[in-house]
Scaffold this active site. Structure first.
Site, PDB file in Angstrom:
ATOM      1  N   GLY A  45       0.855  -1.174   0.000  1.00  0.00           N
ATOM      2  CA  GLY A  45       0.000   0.000   0.000  1.00  0.00           C
ATOM      3  C   GLY A  45       0.896   1.229   0.000  1.00  0.00           C
ATOM      4  CD  GLN A  50       3.643   5.914   2.663  1.00  0.00           C
ATOM      5  OE1 GLN A  50       2.673   5.343   2.188  1.00  0.00           O
ATOM      6  NE2 GLN A  50       4.668   5.250   3.193  1.00  0.00           N
ATOM      7  CB  CYS A 106       5.914   2.447   7.399  1.00  0.00           C
ATOM      8  SG  CYS A 106       5.314   3.938   6.573  1.00  0.00           S
ATOM      9  CG  LEU A 107       6.858   1.368   1.199  1.00  0.00           C
ATOM     10  CD1 LEU A 107       6.124   1.722  -0.090  1.00  0.00           C
ATOM     11  CD2 LEU A 107       7.977   0.361   0.933  1.00  0.00           C
ATOM     12  CG  HIS A 148       0.177   1.102   7.545  1.00  0.00           C
ATOM     13  ND1 HIS A 148       1.172   0.728   8.420  1.00  0.00           N
ATOM     14  CD2 HIS A 148       0.759   1.950   6.662  1.00  0.00           C
ATOM     15  CE1 HIS A 148       2.305   1.335   8.074  1.00  0.00           C
ATOM     16  NE2 HIS A 148       2.075   2.072   7.009  1.00  0.00           N
ATOM     17  CD  GLU A 149      -0.670   2.310   2.988  1.00  0.00           C
ATOM     18  OE1 GLU A 149      -0.285   3.487   2.851  1.00  0.00           O
ATOM     19  OE2 GLU A 149       0.111   1.370   3.229  1.00  0.00           O
ATOM     20  CG  HIS A 152       0.678   6.777   5.625  1.00  0.00           C
ATOM     21  ND1 HIS A 152       1.797   7.338   6.203  1.00  0.00           N
ATOM     22  CD2 HIS A 152       0.978   5.480   5.396  1.00  0.00           C
ATOM     23  CE1 HIS A 152       2.738   6.395   6.331  1.00  0.00           C
ATOM     24  NE2 HIS A 152       2.263   5.250   5.858  1.00  0.00           N
TER      25      HIS A 152
HETATM   26 ZN   LIG Z   1       3.235   3.469   5.890  1.00  0.00          ZN
END
Ligand SMILES: [Zn+2]
Length: 192
Positions: A45, A50, A106-107, A148-149, A152
């Protein structure tokens, strides 16, 4: 086009995203770029903050997670075969079910994984990439990734759920990430 992923410490990751209109400039290209960036960085995701855009847009692909799983693992998560969806202007309607733990990453926070408790189900209202409205309930692993997304686009990160002592232990690592002192094999931009 692969976009750089914003690292921990950037203010955009702490900004509550704004709803967008259907005429948002180059929206289809932006969505295509987000998919490309997500797959390139091996994420499941990715959310617009991000890639440095404080708007309510994220994409999720949990189908690939289920493809990689053993049968017994698939049963454990129970929501196979997963989803591949674009979420625009998402707003939570309801959380439900029991909380369960999953080891999240997380990226934007590379090389850190922590157990996070989240509810089993989430109901969201959102529009898709064609601006068609939906209200839908998601379960299991898909609900996990969506939560999670979704965080963000509300300026939240998974490390916010950790106990203070755990956060303290991670502080030096997090500082290093915001300074770019971390090795990653995808494109990132660092705030410091
Ligand atoms: Zn993340």
């Amino acid at each position: 086009m692969i976009l750089p992923i914003v690292a921990y410490g950037a203010p955009v990751l702490r900004t509550v995203g704004k709803d967008i209109e259907a005429d948002y400039p180059d929206l289809q290209k932006l969505i295509a770029d987000m998919w490309e960036t997500m797959y390139y960085s091996q994420g499941v995701g990715i959310a617009a903050p991000q890639i440095n855009k404080p708007i309510r847009l994220f994409v999720v692909d949990t189908e690939q997670l289920f493809l990689r799983m053993e049968d017994e693992e698939k049963e454990e998560y129970g929501d196979g075969p997963g989803i591949k969806k674009v979420f625009i202007n998402a707003h939570v309607q309801e959380f439900a079910g029991e909380e369960w733990t999953y080891n999240e990453g997380c990226l934007s926070i590379p090389k850190i994984r922590e157990d996070v408790l989240r509810p089993e189900e989430i109901t969201l209202s959102y529009v898709d990439e064609h601006f068609q409205p939906h209200t839908e309930t998601f379960f299991g692993l898909s609900a996990r990734v969506i939560q999670h997304e979704y965080d963000h686009i509300d300026g939240k990160l998974f490390i916010d759920y950790l106990k203070p002592f755990r956060r303290k232990l991670l502080k030096a690592k997090l500082d290093d990430i915001s300074k770019g002192k971390v090795s990653v094999d995808y494109k990132m931009s660092f705030p410091k």
